[in-house]
Design a protein around this motif. Structure first.
Motif, PDB file in Angstrom:
ATOM      1  N   SER A   1      28.476  13.937  74.255  1.00 54.40           N
ATOM      2  CA  SER A   1      29.370  13.706  73.127  1.00 54.40           C
ATOM      3  C   SER A   1      28.912  14.537  71.936  1.00 54.40           C
ATOM      4  O   SER A   1      27.727  14.865  71.809  1.00 54.40           O
ATOM      5  CB  SER A   1      29.431  12.221  72.771  1.00 54.40           C
TER       6      SER A   1
ATOM      7  N   ASN B   1      32.758  15.590  75.004  1.00 50.34           N
ATOM      8  CA  ASN B   1      33.647  14.530  74.502  1.00 50.34           C
ATOM      9  C   ASN B   1      33.424  14.288  73.007  1.00 50.34           C
ATOM     10  O   ASN B   1      32.438  14.736  72.442  1.00 50.34           O
ATOM     11  CB  ASN B   1      33.408  13.246  75.310  1.00 50.34           C
ATOM     12  N   LYS B   2      34.347  13.572  72.407  1.00 48.70           N
ATOM     13  CA  LYS B   2      34.334  13.222  70.976  1.00 48.70           C
ATOM     14  C   LYS B   2      34.454  14.467  70.100  1.00 48.70           C
ATOM     15  O   LYS B   2      33.822  14.557  69.048  1.00 48.70           O
ATOM     16  CB  LYS B   2      33.069  12.436  70.603  1.00 48.70           C
TER      17      LYS B   2
END
Ligand code: GDP
Ligand code: ZN
Length: 354
Positions: free
Chosen positions: A123, A152-153
């Protein structure tokens, strides 16, 4: 093709397993896929549904290593003795194996088998760590599993930051697919979905809190897995409860999500593998040669620390391995083929001489 065959294919069955089944001469028994493992009992699934199957006392007696026991993801041959009583007669040869490796000395633990692709998930928050990828890439490569990186994020960082992170990754590991995602803005989720194809098995590897549950929930289209709030103080999430260990997606893809695929990252940070590069880099400031490889050069600060036992031997050995792997990932296909032959020999010699 009959209906049963089609359904087994949706569970991941293919010619590879079928030929293993023929080789083992176990074609008279039905087959099923292991979807959860309890103490000496396995939950399995076939075209008709789920049931429990046991291994026999003889099998337990004959088993000499972890590989001899079934694991989540395995295709097994079952004999149904009576209603609700099934015995596992054999494990079909595995296509891939995901193992948890604590160190070179400790025994391997099988996390799951027959995974085609591992989504190595990180992330983009403050915990981001480039070195961690190496570890997961090694696990994937050793298991014969093809890796894909999920960032991700990405809603938490700017486009410029994301670009520079992607460039950094591409420099270190070329030839690797990278999918940037966000469950907040839905960016990348279609790309991820399109990546998943019928009859193939996937898993998400990555530290706690990077968003594995959130991404799997997006794939299955409902919130079946509880996600957790990340503590603003520690950056660590509360424990997530998963209800299943294998998800069969609508498009025919299969996702394995068991405690093992979640813990593989935890065990790594426990032994501090992800920081080994930092440790070596800081030692290397005192090496005589700026391009020192820390393997045979004179006046190498790393080798000296090793000799003086200021640097742990296992950590150094992991470093050498990881470094070789990351070089491997930044090579062209031809270079890789040539290197593949040499690399096995290199590690063997290294272990012999240490
Ligand atoms: P896991 O431990 O890897 O399964 O992580 P979870 O899916 O439980 O997610 C941990 C936390 O991160 C939860 O609070 C999620 O809501 C949050 N999260 C997951 N994906 C994203 C994302 O793309 N962006 C942001 N901002 N937060 C996310
Ligand atoms: Zn050195």
């Amino acid at each position: 093709m009959n209906k049963t065959k089609i359904n087994l294919e949706n569970l991941g069955y293919n010619d590879f397993f079928e030929s293993g089944r023929k080789e083992l001469k176990l074609t008279e028994y039905p087959i099923a896929r292991v979807i959860a493992e309890y103490k000496e009992v396995y939950k399995v699934r076939d075209a008709d549904g789920e049931y429990l199957a046991k291994i026999t006392g003889k099998q337990r007696f004959m088993a000499t290593k972890r590989e001899d026991y079934p694991a989540v993801g395995d295709w097994i041959v079952v004999e149904k003795l009576s209603e609700g009583n099934a015995v596992i007669r054999g494990i079909l040869p595995r296509k891939t194996i995901l193992k948890k490796k604590y160190s070179d000395k400790q025994e391997n633990q099988i996390i799951a088998t027959n995974i085609d692709t591992a989504f190595i998930t990180e992330s983009m928050d403050k915990d981001y760590n480039l070195n961690r990828f190496e570890r997961y890439l090694v696990l994937a490569k050793e298991g014969n599993i093809s890796p894909v990186i999920i960032l991700n994020k990405i809603d938490l960082i700017s486009d410029i930051e994301l670009k520079s992170k992607i460039n950094e990754l591409k420099n270190r590991f070329n030839n690797i697919n990278i999918i940037p995602t966000s469950i907040i803005t839905d960016q990348g989720l279609n790309e991820l979905k399109n990546y998943i194809i019928k009859g193939k098995t996937y898993c998400f590897l990555g530290s706690s809190g990077v968003g594995k549950s959130s991404l799997i929930n997006k794939l299955i289209g409902k919130d079946e897995i509880e996600t957790k709030e990340i503590s603003a103080l520690t950056g660590k999430g509360k424990h997530t409860t998963t209800t299943r260990e294998i998800y069969f997606l609508e498009n025919g893809g299969i996702v394995i999500d068991n405690p093992g695929t979640r813990e593989v990252g935890i065990a790594n940070s426990e032994i501090g593998i992800e920081n080994v590069f930092d440790e070596i880099n800081s030692l290397s400031q005192n090496c005589k040669f700026p391009d020192c490889t820390h393997m045979h050069e004179p006046d190498c600060a790393v080798l000296q620390a090793l000799e003086e036992e200021k640097l742990d031997k296992n950590r150094y050995s992991n470093y050498v391995k990881l470094k070789k792997e990351s070089e491997y990932y930044s090579m062209t296909d031809l270079e890789r083929k040539q290197k593949d032959r040499k690399f096995g020999k290199y590690i063997k010699n290294y272990q012999k001489n240490s």
